[in-house]
Design an enzyme around this catalytic site. Structure first.
Site, short mmCIF file in Angstrom:
data_model
loop_
_atom_site.label_atom_id
_atom_site.label_comp_id
_atom_site.label_asym_id
_atom_site.label_seq_id
_atom_site.Cartn_x
_atom_site.Cartn_y
_atom_site.Cartn_z
N ASN A 18 0.83 -1.21 0.00
CA ASN A 18 0.00 0.00 0.00
C ASN A 18 0.87 1.26 0.00
O ASN A 18 0.51 2.28 -0.60
CB ASN A 18 -0.92 0.00 1.21
CG ASN A 18 -2.03 -1.01 1.09
OD1 ASN A 18 -2.49 -1.32 -0.02
ND2 ASN A 18 -2.48 -1.56 2.22
N GLU A 19 1.99 1.17 0.69
CA GLU A 19 2.94 2.28 0.71
C GLU A 19 3.43 2.57 -0.71
O GLU A 19 3.54 3.72 -1.14
CB GLU A 19 4.11 1.88 1.62
CG GLU A 19 4.93 3.02 2.18
CD GLU A 19 5.90 2.47 3.23
OE1 GLU A 19 5.67 2.71 4.42
OE2 GLU A 19 6.87 1.79 2.85
N MET A 20 3.71 1.49 -1.44
CA MET A 20 4.19 1.64 -2.81
C MET A 20 3.11 2.24 -3.72
O MET A 20 3.41 3.03 -4.62
CB MET A 20 4.65 0.29 -3.35
CG MET A 20 5.36 0.37 -4.70
SD MET A 20 5.85 -1.25 -5.28
CE MET A 20 4.30 -2.12 -5.22
#
Length: 1054
Positions: free
Chosen positions: A79-81
């Protein structure tokens, strides 16, 4: 998107793969390069991204995605990516992938082990096809960007270096070439980085402090260049900026109100990039309170400027940094700046590299210039300004030019260097401080550390310590362990100031230090009342003739030093009528003084230090002279000295040095009045036969009489002596009253060949302030009164009866003797270090500690001292020794053995096994054998000590277990008496009974809990509870005749 980036870099990573390895090194290097990075240490990770994390990604100029094997195992990372890809598309955020121990194609295609982990993550989180598709697209997108793959580099360090350089290029932050010539700049920047703490949102003021020419401005410029990008506003304020404002305002001083308004207006105009007019002094706060700014104020010498521009941290927005550079530490402290970086001189190696960079454009000298380069660096005293100026002036010159230039370099101070250093001196406000600076510069040799008390004692002014502190704050001197150090270039500058005052008439100078000038003044009698001090190095002249009236024209002369490193006397007097030295003298130091007596008319009423080393003196003066100020007398090496004058009126004398005065037979009885005398050094007084007896010098710590080969009687001049050196004397007996030397720590009597007896005395002194504490079984500690005995050296005392010595002395500290065999006194013996001794215990061994005397026979196969010494450890007690002679040495010391906690509780052991640990790095030394004797006599104890053993009849002992704790101002003590028939219930009842009668329930509740912890180990009969405080005392002692156990234990845990 705003260009006000908060972070340079946002790292995305899987912690379990890289946090403790690659990432830690990567972040450290980012910090060192002053590249700001977001750190997620305080964020709890879950299924969805924290809003703070999303904002951090948006606020970062570059996202670094570190792909590793388990990166796809974390939905958080994926999700960070996604957020990173979104910022890349929407805001053109830069993204750099790093493939850490993984094939980029596996990430791009979600194949291999990476693909399997990715699939597992998708299933375990019940992701829809659409969500999985977004993850796959993001992985492919980022993996297609050209990134870094560790397999392409030889090592991780090289990989990180290249990634950092790539980041710098992408940030348009390629390091400035302006500071490439400044060797060592990176180390300064790294130290400043920790002080600046750029990750913090606080507003922080940091100082850079150091002497003129040491490189403060260069460091500040490099910092400003590196940091500017991180701030919305930035400004570098130098001396020219402030001077221009003063000049524009018709020379007003900086404290003028309108001047401050003008200064603030120009300051705000420059930092905000637009013309600002300020009509009140709150203008800076109004304009910058919401701005993150970087302010560097260079070469600050006026606190008013700092108050006008950066009076309070509240004036500036979160994350602002104010860096103040000054030579005066007091300005920083006065403004409440406590984060201060002191710039010190570079090491010799670094200084040579700096100089060579300026002189040869490389970090080392060419082959034919090595010695010349080292000499120039030495002359510059490693001061960066000096290295720069001299290196630049010599750049491109041939070897011949360097050689021809050296004499002038040795005898003068470069004008540019002098001008820079002079700013520091001119910035001294108090004339008293300037006077002390000139005194240090002119009257002490180059590179000599001067004791601070030495300088204080020579100045009657009680504020001299203030002057010294002010000079330290101005970076004009340094204090190292109470020694004063002045840089050689500052010393040259100080001497030039004095000499330039009257260069054509040296007799009118304040201080005389040039040998030629001094010869002229003393020979031609041209001195004046302006002369305060003379420093003459007679090694620099062939001969000098002193006019008989030379010193009569210098009535204010306070300091007279005549130095030599040779034994030849080159000084002659015009005739024997020379009979005068001014009474104003505070310091009279004259090496190789050529006359048999000091001038007859000399009245040393102001003399503080008298130093006449290696003189021809036979006596100092006739009669009884008043010496109210004298603190130090040094007549060492005066071989013709036959008598010491009456010193009854030298009541402030602290140091008396008479070493090597081989004609001296006795000391006058008047030394009995020297109750401030701290040290008496008389080694090598080979004709000294006697000392005054029956006196007690109250302050004497050091008495050094080694080598006084005619001295037969043990000195009786002080019962307070701490260190007593009597080696190589003719003393035959140590009297019993030496046991009354309660402060004695060391007695040296090596090679006293006539010593036969050590009279039996109680050589044991208790130090009640510091009880000895020994850990037992890692939980209980046994506390004993501290019985202190001196360290004694009897090596080579060939007539001393060692067996009698061991038998008669009840307590030993540490004793060194000569011998190749174990004395018969020791009943248990073992060879070498490989075995332990089994000691059977007598009935008295029911004590929880067993006193032992240990002896080690150690052979030194070398003719010199053993390097590093020897450590002996027995029963957790360690002693250190240095063998004094080649061959056999006996080392004897007392210790105690403490059984394990279980044995303390059961009290049923009948023997112990004791090893001796021998530690020595010198192969020439080895342990031949060692032995032990159990000491059956127990120490008498002071009843006032915390834990003690007390006698209750001939063969019955009552013991107490005491616990103490500090509660407010009160001290609670609980004592237990033990016998063989007690139960824990009995004790519990007794505890409760005592608690009902107590005044402080909280105290006894805590204490009884601690007692219970111990009593669970073994039954006990009863409890005694005693409360002691400053205003009341309760006790109820219960003891029984059959009580026979002795135990003293202190619990260190709550």
């Amino acid at each position: 998107m705003s260009c006000n980036w908060r972070y340079d870099v946002f790292p995305s990573f899987r912690g379990e793969d890289v946090r403790q390895s690659f990432l830690s090194h990567f972040l450290k290097e980012l910090d060192r390069k002053l590249i700001s990075a977001f750190k997620d240490n305080k964020i709890e990770k879950g299924q969805t991204l924290d809003p703070v994390l999303k904002q951090a990604i948006k606020d970062s100029r570059i996202a670094i995605v570190i792909f590793s094997e388990n990166y796809a195992s974390s939905a958080w990372c994926l999700n960070e990516m996604l957020e990173i890809v979104k910022c890349k598309d929407e805001f053109n955020q830069l993204v750099i992938p790093i493939f850490y121990n993984i094939d980029p194609s596996h990430v791009r295609k979600q194949s291999g082990e990476f693909g399997k982990i990715f699939t597992k993550t998708c299933l375990s989180h019940n992701k829809t096809e659409a969500e999985i598709g977004l993850w796959r697209k993001a992985l492919t997108n980022v993996a297609n960007i050209v990134g870094s793959h560790p397999q392409k580099w030889e090592n991780e360090a090289k990989l990180i270096e290249d990634i950092i350089n790539d980041i710098l290029v992408k940030l348009s932050l390629t390091p400035s070439k302006d500071f490439d010539d400044y060797v060592g700049i990176e180390a300064h920047i790294a130290r400043m980085s920790s002080l600046l703490h750029l990750e913090s949102k606080e507003v922080r003021m940091v100082g850079i402090w150091g002497s003129s020419g040491i490189g403060k401005t260069t460091i500040a410029r490099a910092l400003f260049s590196r940091l500017s990008r991180l701030f919305q506003g930035r400004i570098f304020i130098d001396r020219a900026f402030v001077s221009k404002n003063i000049k524009d305002y018709r020379g007003a001083n900086t404290d003028d109100y309108n001047m401050k308004l003008s200064l603030q207006g120009n300051f705000l105009s420059k930092i905000l990039g637009t013309k600002i007019k300020v009509d009140h002094l709150g203008g800076v706060k109004d304009r910058l309170k919401n701005q993150k700014v970087l302010i560097v104020i260079d070469d600050l010498d006026d606190q008013v400027v700092l108050k006008a521009l950066a009076d309070r941290i509240e004036w500036f927005g979160c994350g602002s940094r104010i860096i103040v550079i000054t030579k005066d530490r007091h300005l920083l402290r006065g403004h409440g700046i406590h984060h201060i970086y002191e710039v010190r001189l570079p090491s010799e190696k670094l200084a040579l590299g700096m100089f060579c960079q300026y002189a040869f454009k490389q970090n080392y000298p060419p082959k034919d210039f090595e010695n010349l380069a080292v000499e120039v660096v030495s002359h510059a005293g490693s001061l960066p300004l000096g290295l720069n100026v001299l290196g630049s002036s010599l750049c491109g010159r041939n070897n011949k030019y360097w050689i021809e230039m050296m004499p002038g370099l040795r005898n003068g101070l470069d004008g540019k260097i002098e001008k820079t250093l002079r700013f520091s001196y001119d910035g001294i406000y108090r004339e008293e401080d300037k006077a002390v600076f000139r005194h240090i510069a002119c009257l002490f040799k180059f590179f000599i550390l001067v004791p601070m008390n030495y300088i204080k004692s020579l100045h009657a002014d009680s504020t001299v310590h203030i002057a010294l502190q002010n000079l330290v704050d101005k970076s004009l001197i340094h204090l190292e362990h109470d020694y004063v150090e002045m840089h050689c270039l500052l010393q040259e500058m100080g001497r030039k100031i004095v000499r330039d005052y009257s260069i054509d008439e040296p007799g009118k100078q304040e201080f005389l230090f040039d040998s030629k000038d001094i010869c002229d003044v003393l020979t031609e009698n041209t001195g004046t009342k302006k002369v305060l001090g003379i420093l003459l190095n007679i090694d620099e002249i062939d001969e000098i003739c002193i006019h008989e009236n030379a010193f009569k024209k210098m009535p204010n002369l306070r300091f007279l030093k005549v130095d030599t490193c040779k034994n030849e006397v080159r000084l002659q007097l015009l005739d024997k009528s020379f009979d005068y030295l001014p009474p104003s003298l505070k310091l009279l130091s004259w090496d190789n003084y050529p006359m048999r007596c000091l001038p007859s008319k000399f009245r040393p009423i102001n003399l503080v230090i008298l130093k006449m080393v290696d003189s021809k003196l036979e006596k100092l003066w006739e009669g009884d002279l008043s010496l109210p100020c004298l603190k130090e007398m040094n007549l060492g090496g005066s071989k013709d000295l036959k008598e010491i004058p009456d010193l009854s009126r030298a009541t402030n004398l602290e140091l008396l040095f008479l070493y090597g005065c081989s004609s001296l037979v006795e000391l006058p009885s008047s030394i009995g009045n020297l109750n401030k005398l701290n040290s008496l050094f008389m080694p090598g007084c080979t004709n000294l036969e006697t000392l005054p007896s029956g006196i007690n010098l109250q302050s004497l710590d050091w008495l050094y009489l080694s080598g006084c080969s005619q001295l037969k009687s043990f000195p009786d001049i002080s019962r307070n002596v701490v260190f007593l050196y009597l080696s190589h004397t003719a003393i035959e007996e140590i009297p019993w009253w030496v046991g009354n030397f309660k402060r004695l720590e060391k007695l040296e009597m090596e090679s006293c060949s006539k010593l036969k007896y050590v009279s039996k005395g109680e050589w044991q002194w208790k130090q009640t302030k510091s009880p000895l504490n020994y850990q037992v079984a890692n939980r209980w500690s046994v506390s004993l009164p501290y019985y202190f005995a001196p360290e004694v050296n009897f090596v080579n005392c060939i007539n001393l009866d060692i067996e009698a010595l061991l038998q008669q002395q009840s307590v030993f500290g540490k004793v060194m003797l000569s011998g190749e065999e174990m004395p018969l006194y020791f009943t248990h013996k073992a060879k070498g270090t490989s075995s332990s001794l089994t000691i059977p215990l007598l009935p008295i061994s029911t004590y929880p500690f067993i006193r032992l005397r240990v002896c080690a026979v150690i052979f030194n196969q070398s003719s010199s001292y053993v390097s590093g010494g020897i450590n002996l450890n027995c029963s957790a007690y360690q002693e250190s020794f240095v063998p004094c002679e080649e061959g056999g040495n006996l080392f004897v010391f007392d210790t105690c053995f403490y059984p394990e906690k279980e044995d303390i509780a059961k009290l049923n052991f009948d023997h112990v096994d004791l090893p001796l640990h021998f530690d020595c790095d010198d192969p020439s030394c080895y342990l031949k054998e060692w032995g032990i004797r159990v000491l059956e006599d127990q120490l008498d104890c002071d009843p006032n000590t915390l834990s003690h053993v007390s006698e209750a009849g001939e063969d019955k002992m009552v013991s107490e277990i005491e616990y103490s704790q500090e509660l407010g101002t009160q001290n609670t003590v609980l004592s237990l008496g033990l016998s063989s028939s007690s139960t824990f219930e009995d004790v519990s009842d007794d505890v409760n009974k005592r608690k009902r009668n107590s005044e402080t329930e909280e105290e006894h509740g805590r204490a009884s809990k601690r007692i219970k912890t111990f009593l669970e180990l073994e039954d006990a009969e009863h409890l005694q509870l005693k409360v002691e405080s400053s205003n009341h005392s309760k006790s109820n002692l219960i003891s029984k005749p059959e009580s026979r156990r002795c135990l003293s234990i202190e619990n260190n845990e709550e």
